[in-house]
Scaffold this motif. Sequence first.
Motif, mmCIF file in Angstrom:
data_model
loop_
_atom_site.group_PDB
_atom_site.id
_atom_site.type_symbol
_atom_site.label_atom_id
_atom_site.label_comp_id
_atom_site.label_asym_id
_atom_site.label_seq_id
_atom_site.Cartn_x
_atom_site.Cartn_y
_atom_site.Cartn_z
ATOM 1 N N LYS A 65 -86.328 32.517 -18.761
ATOM 2 C CA LYS A 65 -85.520 31.689 -19.647
ATOM 3 C C LYS A 65 -86.442 30.986 -20.612
ATOM 4 O O LYS A 65 -87.625 30.806 -20.304
ATOM 5 C CB LYS A 65 -84.753 30.670 -18.823
ATOM 6 C CG LYS A 65 -84.203 31.368 -17.597
ATOM 7 C CD LYS A 65 -83.061 30.749 -16.979
ATOM 8 C CE LYS A 65 -82.365 31.834 -16.177
ATOM 9 N NZ LYS A 65 -81.901 31.347 -14.904
ATOM 10 N N GLU A 85 -83.761 21.810 -17.001
ATOM 11 C CA GLU A 85 -83.007 23.062 -17.030
ATOM 12 C C GLU A 85 -83.235 23.908 -15.775
ATOM 13 O O GLU A 85 -82.587 24.941 -15.595
ATOM 14 C CB GLU A 85 -83.375 23.883 -18.272
ATOM 15 C CG GLU A 85 -83.147 23.171 -19.602
ATOM 16 C CD GLU A 85 -81.758 22.549 -19.708
ATOM 17 O OE1 GLU A 85 -80.800 23.097 -19.125
ATOM 18 O OE2 GLU A 85 -81.635 21.502 -20.375
ATOM 19 N N THR A 308 -82.486 28.681 -27.475
ATOM 20 C CA THR A 308 -82.618 28.886 -26.040
ATOM 21 C C THR A 308 -81.753 30.068 -25.610
ATOM 22 O O THR A 308 -80.860 30.468 -26.337
ATOM 23 C CB THR A 308 -82.205 27.605 -25.263
ATOM 24 O OG1 THR A 308 -82.222 27.884 -23.877
ATOM 25 C CG2 THR A 308 -80.837 27.125 -25.661
ATOM 26 N N ASN A 309 -82.040 30.621 -24.424
ATOM 27 C CA ASN A 309 -81.176 31.692 -23.915
ATOM 28 C C ASN A 309 -80.407 31.245 -22.681
ATOM 29 O O ASN A 309 -79.943 32.052 -21.908
ATOM 30 C CB ASN A 309 -81.996 32.963 -23.620
ATOM 31 C CG ASN A 309 -82.995 32.741 -22.494
ATOM 32 O OD1 ASN A 309 -83.279 31.607 -22.117
ATOM 33 N ND2 ASN A 309 -83.531 33.817 -21.961
ATOM 34 N N ILE A 310 -80.355 29.929 -22.469
ATOM 35 C CA ILE A 310 -79.557 29.440 -21.342
ATOM 36 C C ILE A 310 -78.569 28.402 -21.843
ATOM 37 O O ILE A 310 -78.712 27.867 -22.946
ATOM 38 C CB ILE A 310 -80.448 28.794 -20.251
ATOM 39 C CG1 ILE A 310 -81.439 27.825 -20.881
ATOM 40 C CG2 ILE A 310 -81.145 29.829 -19.414
ATOM 41 C CD1 ILE A 310 -82.315 27.128 -19.876
ATOM 42 N N GLU A 311 -77.588 28.116 -20.983
ATOM 43 C CA GLU A 311 -76.667 27.054 -21.349
ATOM 44 C C GLU A 311 -77.306 25.736 -20.939
ATOM 45 O O GLU A 311 -77.559 25.521 -19.752
ATOM 46 C CB GLU A 311 -75.340 27.264 -20.619
ATOM 47 C CG GLU A 311 -74.208 26.537 -21.311
ATOM 48 C CD GLU A 311 -72.880 26.913 -20.682
ATOM 49 O OE1 GLU A 311 -72.141 25.992 -20.347
ATOM 50 O OE2 GLU A 311 -72.639 28.134 -20.487
ATOM 51 N N LEU A 312 -77.600 24.894 -21.909
ATOM 52 C CA LEU A 312 -78.328 23.664 -21.605
ATOM 53 C C LEU A 312 -77.449 22.720 -20.788
ATOM 54 O O LEU A 312 -76.260 22.603 -21.034
ATOM 55 C CB LEU A 312 -78.756 22.969 -22.897
ATOM 56 C CG LEU A 312 -79.775 23.716 -23.743
ATOM 57 C CD1 LEU A 312 -80.087 22.927 -25.007
ATOM 58 C CD2 LEU A 312 -81.061 23.971 -22.973
ATOM 59 N N LYS A 313 -78.093 22.071 -19.820
ATOM 60 C CA LYS A 313 -77.348 21.079 -19.030
ATOM 61 C C LYS A 313 -77.118 19.841 -19.888
ATOM 62 O O LYS A 313 -77.912 19.536 -20.760
ATOM 63 C CB LYS A 313 -78.160 20.707 -17.789
ATOM 64 C CG LYS A 313 -78.252 21.836 -16.775
ATOM 65 C CD LYS A 313 -78.906 21.326 -15.512
ATOM 66 C CE LYS A 313 -79.414 22.452 -14.650
ATOM 67 N NZ LYS A 313 -80.340 21.985 -13.622
ATOM 68 N N LYS A 314 -76.029 19.156 -19.592
ATOM 69 C CA LYS A 314 -75.713 17.935 -20.358
ATOM 70 C C LYS A 314 -76.653 16.803 -19.979
ATOM 71 O O LYS A 314 -77.032 16.638 -18.857
ATOM 72 C CB LYS A 314 -74.276 17.516 -20.085
ATOM 73 C CG LYS A 314 -73.294 18.315 -20.938
ATOM 74 C CD LYS A 314 -73.201 17.733 -22.339
ATOM 75 C CE LYS A 314 -72.589 18.695 -23.340
ATOM 76 N NZ LYS A 314 -73.397 19.784 -23.795
#
Length: 314
Positions: A65, A85, A308-314
Amino acid sequence: MDKLISIVVPCYNEEQAIPIFYAEVVKSLRSIPNTDYEIIFVSDGSRDNSAKEIKKIASEDKHVKYVIFSRNFGKEAAIFAGLKESRGDYTAVMDVDLQDPPYLLKQMYDILEEGYYDCVAARRVTRKGEPPIRSFFARCYYKLISKISETEIVDGCRDFRLMKRQMVDSILSVTEFNRFAKGIFSWVGFETKWLEYENVERVAGTSKWSFWKLFLYSINSIIAFSTAPLAIASVVGVVLFALSIIMIIFIFVRTLVFGDPTSGWPSLVCIILLLSGIQLLCMGIMGGYLARAYMETKKRPLYIVKETNIELKK
Ligand code: UDP
Ligand code: MG
């Protein structure tokens, strides 16, 4: 169920080191049975082809990632982003230049699996290959900070460590802007086991830390983890005040006994210079703390993500 190991890797202008690091670390990770892994590369505003290298690796390996910053925010911010992340049961922070030997990962994992320790960290016991002057100042720095800070900062400790989830979450709960990871790792507590190893020189590229950058970093860390300099400033003030009272009495008595020959201008100038120097120094120290307090109140984000290639955490 398989345990997930996350590896957080801050990178700044490391196009040569990235592929070598990736190959080595994957080899080490695969040698740990019954585990899965993810590698989170954080490109800290690299100006070379680091981001390209990382994306190339990510397109071939779904375990990889990446988070790419909009500019250079510093290693501390990159570590924070990577830890945030990470999803692993166990999470490690590693430099990309292979100065943190990947073969230690298996040993670290085994120790955590035994259950007692929450964190296994690496500590260099030698500094060979480093410029002697840098080693000398590093040693002085560790001596100083261990005296004036309540948070223990071990000589030769690295950011390289494998931590349980609970500890990672605790680190993330520390949201200060002026971050000093080594201090925060220690401040959150938990049981840490130290593994010692001999210094390894970086595989490719050059160190990102100039002497000046390291110097500022050390000042920052002292301000972040100690208020002793402020106390020292007051102590110096009190001592000088006491001294001046004694001097006044001395001069008063001397004038009464011997009259007042007009002499002593050079010494007066010296005293004024000395005292105003000390005053400025103390103001500088206070200013240092004030500036950090000012930056903290702004509540700016620690970093800005460009890609980025991930869904970022809030
Ligand atoms: N690094 C970073 N941002 C910076 C400086 C360094 O992410 O502003 C990374 C760098 O790419 C490397 C790690 O931090 O992975 C350690 O840097 P370096 O090897 O230059 O430090 P040294 O080992 O010389 O102390
Ligand atoms: Mg290095």
